[in-house]
Structure formats: structure tokens, C-alpha cells
Design a protein around this motif. Structure first.
Motif, PDB file in Angstrom:
ATOM      1  N   SER A  20      16.764  34.048  13.146  1.00  0.00           N
ATOM      2  CA  SER A  20      16.718  35.472  13.477  1.00  0.00           C
ATOM      3  C   SER A  20      15.305  35.904  13.879  1.00  0.00           C
ATOM      4  O   SER A  20      15.132  36.779  14.722  1.00  0.00           O
ATOM      5  N   ILE A  33      18.315  41.213  11.161  1.00  0.00           N
ATOM      6  CA  ILE A  33      17.498  41.373   9.956  1.00  0.00           C
ATOM      7  C   ILE A  33      16.978  40.009   9.516  1.00  0.00           C
ATOM      8  O   ILE A  33      17.573  38.975   9.790  1.00  0.00           O
ATOM      9  N   THR A  41      21.793  36.202   7.706  1.00  0.00           N
ATOM     10  CA  THR A  41      22.669  36.558   8.836  1.00  0.00           C
ATOM     11  C   THR A  41      24.105  36.172   8.497  1.00  0.00           C
ATOM     12  O   THR A  41      24.356  35.067   8.031  1.00  0.00           O
ATOM     13  N   ASP A  60      22.471  34.812  17.964  1.00  0.00           N
ATOM     14  CA  ASP A  60      21.925  34.481  16.643  1.00  0.00           C
ATOM     15  C   ASP A  60      23.132  34.235  15.739  1.00  0.00           C
ATOM     16  O   ASP A  60      24.133  34.930  15.839  1.00  0.00           O
TER      17      ASP A  60
HETATM   18 MG   LIG Z   1      19.282  34.894  10.279  1.00  0.00          MG
END
Ligand SMILES: [Mg+2]
Ligand SMILES: Nc1nc2c(ncn2[C@@H]2O[C@H](COP(=O)(O)OP(=O)(O)OP(=O)(O)O)[C@@H](O)[C@H]2O)c(=O)[nH]1
Length: 295
Positions: A20, A33, A41, A60
Motif C-alpha cells: 500500500s 491505508i 488492506t 493494491d
Molecule cells: Mg496494504
């Protein structure tokens, strides 16, 4: 002139390797985040980076791991599914703690994918240059990676180079998305993730794995430049509810304050944020609850 290129790039790897962080760094914006805890995530998030010669569509994904709950299973299948149709697969590892056996399992779990595999060695800021050579050597034997690119997602080193390496392997195509679009996430989901991030940062042990955040109300009052947001933090057990609320409500208050500040900066409006904590017994094991909470 070189032909325009466009394609999907899936960012894959074990939890906490910095997927991320890399995603946000490439987009130049905080969309996903980030925390120092694994399994942050939970869903696939799409983010778009436009270059003069191409449009790069990044996915992501949740870290690939073995976990017992149905939530773990859904997270991992979301990651694997996003790898299946991608044009480029970025396998992220950490220079500071490569885990070759687990990475072998991870690569195998993806099965056949037509995407070009690239190995990205992240967190090079934590090691000396000499430490990279044996890692490169080991991973080269693990899988036929097309290229191996060392980066520091946190510092930005090597990231623009990586973007240009990726472009080489994308198909010729006109852009899929309008130029002004940077993500598929709604304002509401970005806000609920910001609250979840603050919550994870304030809590320890099992709490981060057992919480979800939903937005109950998101009401704009343009005449007052104000947004009223009511959100619920769901936990699995009564004992967890006590922890999240904290002594005399202090912890929940801190979560609310830090989240509100970030949401205000993001929406560029004043925000009134109200947080509730709800016990949803064993939701990480319950298919209906998982779906209701967005997973
Ligand atoms: Mg992540
Ligand atoms: N030193 C250093 N830390 C990094 C780097 N990239 C990421 N981190 C840190 O690594 C931790 C995990 O980062 P994330 O981006 O949340 O990792 P992730 O792979 O998305 O994790 P999951 O979503 O849990 O799978 C955070 O504390 C980051 O600040 C880097 O290049 N150098």
C-alpha cells in the motif's frame, strides 16, 4: 511517437511488505491505508497513474497469508483474483526480511497468470547495498522474473524507475479511465478506511483483526461547509468493545479526533464525526456479516 499503452498491474506480496505504501507513492496521494501491522488492506483497491505515454492501472491487494477465518480466506482470494487478469504482476518482498519459502508458496498459489512477473525488493533503506545481491540471486532461481527492481516505497527511491519499467510490459491500448479519475473508491469507503487506520494505530493485539468500520450517515451541509458523518466500529466480542472505547471513553475519543482531522483535510470541509461501537458476534467467520460489512 511511441504508441499509447494501458494495462493492469497487480501489487502482490505477503502482509506488511509495503504494497500500500508503494501504491500511494506511485499515485502521489493517500488512497490506501498503511499501518505497521500485517493484514491492513482487506480489499482490492484500484488506483490510476497517468503518464504521457500510458495509463497504469494499479491494484493494491491484501497480503497473501494463511489465516483461519473466513475473512482471511476472502482477503486472500481477492488478492489472487486480482493477479489473474493483470498484465503485470509486481511481487513485493522486503529486503530486510526476505521469506523465500513463504514467497514460493505465494507465487504457486497464484497459479497460471499471463501477466509479466516482476520482482520488487522493497525497504532497501533498511539494508546495506551488499545485502541485495544474495537476495537477487535466490529469487532469480525461484521464479522466472522478467526484471528485478529494488526500491524504497517509503522514501521513494527507485519508484519512478519502476513505473517506467512497468510501462515497457503493458499492451498497446487507449486509456480505459478518464484522466481525472484516480481511484474506484468512493468518498465513503475512503473515510471508513481512515477511521479503521486510526483504530488500528490505537489498538493492539487481536483488535485490528476483528474490526470493521461502516458509515451509517454521510450528510453534507454545503451552506455551513460541514459534513456530518456517523460511523460504526464493529468488533467481535464484548471484551473488544471495552478495549476500543477505553477508560472513560478516552480511546474512542482519540480515534475520533485523529480520524476527524484527516477526514477534514481530505474533504476540505469541516467534519462532525460520531463513532459508535457495535458487537457483531464472530463476524469474521460469518458469511452474511462479512458481506454486510463489505468483504
Ligand atoms: Mg496494504
Ligand atoms: N523502512 C521502510 N518501511 C517501509 C517501506 N515501505 C513500507 N514500509 C513500512 O512497512 C509497514 C507496512 O506497510 P504497508 O504499506 O501497510 O504494507 P502492506 O504490504 O500494504 O501490508 P498489508 O496491507 O497488511 O498486506 C508500514 O509501517 C510502512 O511504513 C520502505 O520502503 N522502507
Amino acid at each position: 511517437m511511441a504508441p499509447f499503452k494501458c494495462g493492469f498491474i497487480s501489487i502482490l506480496g505477503r502482509p506488511n511488505v509495503g504494497k500500500s505504501t508503494l501504491f500511494n507513492r506511485i499515485l502521489g496521494d493517500k488512497i490506501a491505508i498503511i499501518t505497521d501491522k500485517p493484514q491492513t488492506t482487506r480489499k482490492r483497491i484500484l488506483g490510476i497513474r497517468n503518464l504521457e505515454g500510458g495509463q497504469l492501472i494499479f491494484l493494491d491487494t491484501p497480503g497473501i497469508h494463511k489465516g483461519r477465518s473466513m475473512l482471511n480466506e476472502r482477503m486472500v482470494s481477492a488478492a489472487i483474483a486480482s493477479g489473474r487478469d493483470a498484465d503485470v504482476l509486481l511481487f513485493l518482498i522486503e529486503a530486510s526480511s526476505p521469506t523465500i519459502d513463504k514467497d514460493r508458496e505465494m507465487i504457486e498459489s497464484l497459479g497460471e497468470s499471463h501477466g509479466t512477473p516482476l520482482l520488487v525488493i522493497n525497504k532497501i533503506d533498511l539494508v546495506r547495498k551488499q545485502a541485495l545481491l544474495p537476495i537477487i540471486d535466490q529469487y532469480q532461481r525461484l521464479h522466472p522474473f522478467q526484471e528485478i527492481v529494488p526500491i524504497s516505497a517509503a522514501k521513494g527511491d527507485g519508484v519512478e524507475n519502476l513505473v517506467h519499467v512497468i510501462l515497457k510490459y503493458l499492451p498497446e491500448s487507449s486509456p480505459y479511465y478518464p484522466e481525472e479519475m484516480i481511484t474506484d473508491q468512493t468518498e465513503r469507503s475512503l473515510v471508513s478506511e481512515m477511521i479503521r487506520e486510526k483504530m488500528i494505530n490505537q489498538c493492539y493485539q487481536e483488535i485490528p483483526f476483528s474490526t470493521a468500520v461502516t458509515i451509517e450517515e454521510f450528510k453534507e451541509h454545503p451552506e455551513r461547509n460541514l459534513v456530518v458523518i456517523k460511523a460504526t466500529i464493529h468488533v467481535e466480542r464484548d471484551s473488544q468493545k471495552k478495549i476500543v472505547i477505553g477508560k472513560e471513553g478516552q480511546k474512542l475519543k482519540r480515534i475520533g479526533e485523529t480520524a476527524r482531522r484527516e477526514i477534514e483535510a481530505f474533504l476540505e470541509k469541516r467534519v462532525f464525526l460520531e463513532l459508535w461501537v457495535n458487537v457483531e458476534k464472530n463476524w469474521t467467520q460469518n458469511p452474511r456479516a462479512l458481506t454486510e460489512l463489505g468483504y
